[in-house]
Design a protein around this motif. Sequence first.
Motif, PDB file in Angstrom:
ATOM      1  N   PHE A  89       1.642  10.866   0.134  1.00 33.06           N
ATOM      2  CA  PHE A  89       0.738  10.961   1.285  1.00 33.06           C
ATOM      3  C   PHE A  89       1.408  11.810   2.364  1.00 33.06           C
ATOM      4  N   LYS A  90       0.604  12.544   3.116  1.00 33.03           N
ATOM      5  CA  LYS A  90       1.138  13.435   4.155  1.00 33.03           C
ATOM      6  C   LYS A  90       0.697  12.953   5.541  1.00 33.03           C
TER       7      LYS A  90
ATOM      8  N   ALA B 195      -0.792  -2.293  -2.443  1.00 31.90           N
ATOM      9  CA  ALA B 195      -2.146  -1.821  -2.773  1.00 31.90           C
ATOM     10  C   ALA B 195      -2.269  -0.297  -2.669  1.00 31.90           C
ATOM     11  N   ILE B 196      -1.188   0.363  -2.282  1.00 28.11           N
ATOM     12  CA  ILE B 196      -1.311   1.792  -1.992  1.00 28.11           C
ATOM     13  C   ILE B 196      -1.488   2.653  -3.242  1.00 28.11           C
TER      14      ILE B 196
ATOM     15  N   GLN C  56       8.076   6.236  15.886  1.00 24.70           N
ATOM     16  CA  GLN C  56       8.873   6.919  14.875  1.00 24.70           C
ATOM     17  C   GLN C  56       9.274   5.853  13.870  1.00 24.70           C
ATOM     18  N   VAL C  57       8.928   6.066  12.608  1.00 24.78           N
ATOM     19  CA  VAL C  57       9.318   5.096  11.588  1.00 24.78           C
ATOM     20  C   VAL C  57      10.267   5.768  10.612  1.00 24.78           C
TER      21      VAL C  57
ATOM     22  N   CYS D 219       5.174   2.712   5.055  1.00 21.26           N
ATOM     23  CA  CYS D 219       5.481   4.131   5.201  1.00 21.26           C
ATOM     24  C   CYS D 219       6.318   4.644   4.030  1.00 21.26           C
ATOM     25  N   GLU D 220       7.279   3.830   3.612  1.00 20.94           N
ATOM     26  CA  GLU D 220       8.105   4.243   2.470  1.00 20.94           C
ATOM     27  C   GLU D 220       7.231   4.479   1.247  1.00 20.94           C
ATOM     28  N   GLU D 221       6.320   3.555   1.021  1.00 20.83           N
ATOM     29  CA  GLU D 221       5.458   3.658  -0.162  1.00 20.83           C
ATOM     30  C   GLU D 221       4.516   4.867  -0.052  1.00 20.83           C
ATOM     31  N   LEU D 222       3.971   5.078   1.132  1.00 21.64           N
ATOM     32  CA  LEU D 222       3.062   6.219   1.337  1.00 21.64           C
ATOM     33  C   LEU D 222       3.804   7.518   1.071  1.00 21.64           C
TER      34      LEU D 222
END
Lengths: 461, 312
Positions: free
Chosen positions: B225-226, B188-189, A432-433, B217-220
């Motif tokens: 992104f899903k 790079a995302i 979980q992040v 994850c924050e950037e995705l």
Amino acid sequence: MCDDKMASELIEENKVVLLHVKDIYKPIRLVKRRKIKFDKISFVPDAAIGLPYGSEFEVARGNLILVKEEERRGEEGTISQLTEVVESAKDNRLIVDDGLSQKLSHEEIHQMKKDGMSGQEILESVVQGSSSFKDRTKFSQEKYVKKKYKRHSHVLSIIKPTTRLIAQYYYAKGPSKICHLRLDMLSQILTLGNVHAHSRIVVMETCQGLLTGAVLERLGGCGQVVQVFFGDKPVRDALDVFAHLSERERSVLLEYPLHRLGQLLTGEGGKEIELQLPPGAPLEDDTENNEGSSTRGEDIREEDDDEFEDEEEECGAAKKRRIEEEPAGPLPLAPTNEDEEKERRRRERELLYEGAAAVLNERNMDGLLIACRFYPEPILMSLINFIGPSRPVVVYSQFQEPLVRCYQKLKESESGTAFNIQLSETWLRHYQVLSGRTHPAVSMDGQSGYLLYFTTISNIN
Amino acid sequence: MSFLKYKAAIEEGDTVIICRGRERLIPVIVKRGGVTQVLGGAILHDKLIGVEFGSKVYTSNNKGWVIVLHPTPELWTLSLPHRTQILYSTDISMITMQLELRPGSTVCECGTGSGSLSHAIARTIAPDGHLFTFEFHEKRSQIAKDEFEAHGLSHIVTVKCSDVCQEGFGLEDRVDAVFLDLPNPWEAISSAKTAIKRTGGRICSFSPCIEQVQKTCEELNKLGFKDIGVMECLLRPFDVRPCVFNIPNMGSNVDHSTDKSKSTKLTQPIASSETIWTCAQRRTIPGHTGFLTFATLLHKDIVSGPSTVDQI
Ligand SMILES: C[S@@+](CC[C@H](N)C(=O)[O-])C[C@H]1O[C@@H](n2cnc3c(N)ncnc32)[C@H](O)[C@@H]1O
């Protein structure tokens, strides 16, 4: 070019797609005006046809309504929207879990659903109906909405099937039907088996065709797969769900019955064993009589998700069975006709087997993959004869002990055809992040099963 | 020589993998007159030429031997010269599956590093897919390029020497999947999103540290992104071997051995023994490689609002 794939990225009628709700995937064939029942909701799919795969829909009044990007809140969005507008407490000291704080009754909520209210509308009412909501901390409010969201949201998306999703679907639905073959193990079988375009692979599986489908996907219409099977025909229900595979990609699949391997190995042509199939109990139906292995005292089969049984009709096994029951042409007038038909089918099958036998007989296949519920050692020791030298062999089993037997047999065998034999399992852990709350998932799947793999070498000595 | 198609016998110029038992695998490029030293002695390349892959070949003094294997991306991963940290087959398997790679896929990768993953990707997307691999270290980039050439993969792989975080991938609506293995993947995302096809695709980032995962994850999430998922996949190997267990003498009339011929006089402390093939765990195994973060980019018409939505 290997194939003309990557066809359409738009949802088409009459194709098998995956419905995705919450963490559940469900294969279904989309037919206009035909009602689909899924997860206690029902709808017709018409509005989805022609839209891109991955589109999200709400179900309201029996129809799909596209969720537009501006409104696309998803779970996170809904949570922040519903928690931001109300006050919250610093801690949970006021919370008593007596189940009385919800003013709406089950019946009322059920009625709202029946009236076709959208999940969003119901969720809002449920949160408003909770008298203790404002007494909860922000964190617990989020948790509450999350829980309720899971229960009431009707947002579903329509996704194009791929091996990744199909494998997850089967594993979630009934792992015992696919020998508990988890995604990470399936992925390793394909990689360690060096499965790629132009390879010629021997597959022996009792995973509903999941492994066979995955191999077909990796061949892209070039090469050859010989599926060696138990019983009178191979079980390949999963291939219906591999709807993204073209005819060309499927055409590289051959089949050969296990009970005729003896003929090939001893070189005695023609002498065929007829299996005595118990009447009324089709051998391929491993869910009914688990012939390969069974665990005493513990039923290794798991409950099927009954909720989805009615849609099962729309794709896969059931559909195929129906087609087989209804003869394509006019009804046979006399039994002789039926016999002729049987004979014709038998000849067709013989031809198919001959083709597969010719491929196997070169004894130079590029890889062997085994994932079955039978005792693997004799199967491995027979099939290995058809594999060329310096090629990978991968054997999967849910259990460790049968693979240790394989290991022992390979080590003790005179010819020494296996090099660098390895036995391993994998450990797959999800995380979980979340900002300030990142940790491994509290429960993890601890059963990867086991893998035995090695490279074949020429008979040495 | 091609990693993409097995052939029967060794020819001059081929890359072969030689090994003995559980010792390290050694990649060798076969040259006439060439010699490779192994533990048991010297392997003369002239003796290799014409030999079938999978055969045993003896050293010049006839004392030692090796097995010569046809290269595969997996054997290459175990034998390649390390220029960087590399990915191994367990992570590679998961990456290939989760990125939904198959023949015909187009992929971009950063950084190339030692090319361990690149070989596996190229194998899977052949014969008509394409891999664009980026590496800002000039020497590494060049060596990787030479290797792809020697391994018959250069028609599938384009090697670019550039800094992806600064200059981006320079691709638009081109790829089905993006893979990132660099210290600051989140930079790079955005460029990865541009590179992904209009019809959508998958992305993976491999990072050893959880802080990197958090930022990624924050950037995705920010870029739409899903299905963002983070996981770790570890290989747990076993040592399998026959093990002899002694059966102590427990007094007369008690003989538990199954092999009665082995049981000795009942006055000895050890009454008999039993041989069982055992499966032992290893004391030290790699306990962490990296976290794998996966996510989906939906059809760009869905993500950025658009044209087809009006249809309803
Ligand atoms: C750990 S290695 C990759 C190993 C590779 N996955 C393999 O399996 O062999 C990371 C590589 O990324 C390169 N790299 C780091 N940042 C980069 C950037 N911004 N642009 C291009 N390459 C970069 C480094 O030079 C290094 O070679």
